[in-house]
Design a protein around this motif. Structure first.
Motif, PDB file in Angstrom:
ATOM      1  N   GLU A 117       1.090  -1.022  -0.146  1.00 41.07           N
ATOM      2  CA  GLU A 117       0.120  -0.273  -0.239  1.00 41.07           C
ATOM      3  C   GLU A 117       1.089   1.475  -0.121  1.00 41.07           C
ATOM      4  OE1 GLU A 117      -2.326  -3.397   1.232  1.00 41.07           O
ATOM      5  OE2 GLU A 117      -0.554  -2.545   1.929  1.00 41.07           O
ATOM      6  N   TRP A 118       2.598   1.455   0.166  1.00 35.83           N
ATOM      7  CA  TRP A 118       3.253   2.288   0.623  1.00 35.83           C
ATOM      8  C   TRP A 118       3.806   2.764  -1.174  1.00 35.83           C
ATOM      9  CZ3 TRP A 118       1.258   4.979   4.499  1.00 35.83           C
ATOM     10  CH2 TRP A 118       0.659   3.850   5.863  1.00 35.83           C
ATOM     11  N   GLN A 119       3.906   1.227  -1.468  1.00 31.47           N
ATOM     12  CA  GLN A 119       4.763   1.580  -2.256  1.00 31.47           C
ATOM     13  C   GLN A 119       5.283   2.503  -3.753  1.00 31.47           C
ATOM     14  OE1 GLN A 119       5.691  -2.400  -3.809  1.00 31.47           O
ATOM     15  NE2 GLN A 119       6.690  -3.534  -2.494  1.00 31.47           N
ATOM     16  N   ALA A 120       6.076   3.232  -4.081  1.00 25.60           N
ATOM     17  CA  ALA A 120       5.572   4.485  -5.314  1.00 25.60           C
ATOM     18  C   ALA A 120       4.941   5.033  -5.277  1.00 25.60           C
ATOM     19  CB  ALA A 120       6.140   3.570  -6.550  1.00 25.60           C
ATOM     20  N   PHE A 145      10.014   4.878   6.144  1.00 25.98           N
ATOM     21  CA  PHE A 145       9.527   4.571   4.152  1.00 25.98           C
ATOM     22  C   PHE A 145      10.159   4.307   3.333  1.00 25.98           C
ATOM     23  CE2 PHE A 145       5.664   7.356   7.030  1.00 25.98           C
ATOM     24  CZ  PHE A 145       5.186   6.754   6.562  1.00 25.98           C
ATOM     25  N   ALA A 146      11.850   4.867   3.266  1.00 26.57           N
ATOM     26  CA  ALA A 146      12.120   4.549   2.153  1.00 26.57           C
ATOM     27  C   ALA A 146      12.606   2.185   2.055  1.00 26.57           C
ATOM     28  CB  ALA A 146      14.436   5.082   2.013  1.00 26.57           C
ATOM     29  N   VAL A 151       8.387   7.368  -1.810  1.00 28.80           N
ATOM     30  CA  VAL A 151       9.557   8.049  -1.656  1.00 28.80           C
ATOM     31  C   VAL A 151       8.646   9.596  -1.305  1.00 28.80           C
ATOM     32  CG1 VAL A 151       9.919  10.512  -3.768  1.00 28.80           C
ATOM     33  CG2 VAL A 151       9.336   7.724  -4.501  1.00 28.80           C
ATOM     34  N   SER A 152       9.496  10.280   0.089  1.00 28.86           N
ATOM     35  CA  SER A 152       9.881  11.336   0.774  1.00 28.86           C
ATOM     36  C   SER A 152      10.002  12.616   0.131  1.00 28.86           C
ATOM     37  CB  SER A 152      10.382  11.174   1.830  1.00 28.86           C
ATOM     38  OG  SER A 152      11.263  10.879   2.134  1.00 28.86           O
TER      39      SER A 152
END
Length: 207
Positions: A117-120, A145-146, A151-152
């Motif tokens: 759910e967080w990726q890319a 998050f990395a 991507v922050s």
């Protein structure tokens, strides 16, 4: 089917669709200041024409505490209530205080339960606290998050000695600087969200 025309059409449709931004309120502490910051930020985000926001408050989630590779039926049901809200988001804004030079445990619990759910997707940060303004919590969150292939964005919004800057109605007493910071951060977030969303149409991301 003519594949040379279908992909651009999909990209064009995405480009015109509003971005879904999940705003995550990362503290459940009793007497927390987070809702004041969240209301302020959501009112600023509402001015941006390209986004739709949804608040996800960790204080209202009922996620399991003990991480498991094989959660039981009760845990699966708890996780399933949150999963689509994260999966449907094109971008995230994490609102975090700083506790003992770091970010709150309930926020880490939310992050750790999910992966794809967080990726890319881009992540921006709004922080608040004492003299550091929560920036040490943000620096640690960037590393987390990395690892999850998110991507922050560079710019943040931070409130040093946050309680002193808002009145009893939750209004910032001197809004020019934080308003400008929020706009700059949202502009970066929107750029990355569009770029990553369109890139995933052309080539699905695989970690």
């Amino acid at each position: 089917m003519d594949l040379t025309t279908s992909a651009p059409a999909s990209t064009a449709a995405l480009a015109s669709a509003p971005l879904k931004v999940a705003v995550i309120l990362g503290s459940n502490r009793e007497g927390r200041f987070g809702p004041v910051v969240a209301d302020w930020f959501l009112s600023r985000a509402a001015r941006h024409p390209d986004i739709e926001t949804e608040l996800i408050d960790v204080g209202e989630l009922d996620l399991p505490i003990a991480l498991s590779f094989r959660p039981g039926p009760t845990e699966q049901a708890q996780l399933a209530r949150v999963m689509p809200r994260l999966a449907e988001a094109d971008a995230f804004v994490v609102l975090t205080p700083e506790y003992n030079h770091s970010f709150p445990a309930p926020l880490k619990n939310l992050i750790d339960w999910y992966r794809d759910e967080w990726q890319a997707k881009p992540v921006a940060f709004v922080s608040y606290g004492g003299i550091s303004g929560g920036l040490r919590a943000v620096e640690q969150l960037r590393q987390v998050f990395a690892e999850l292939h998110a991507v922050s964005v560079r710019d943040t919004v931070s409130f040093h000695n946050a309680g002193a800057h808002f009145d009893d109605e939750g209004r910032h007493k001197d809004p020019a600087a934080p308003d400008a910071a929020a706009k700059a951060m949202l502009d970066q977030l929107v750029w990355w969200a569009h770029a990553l969303r369109e890139a995933k149409v052309r080539r699905p991301y695989s970690a």
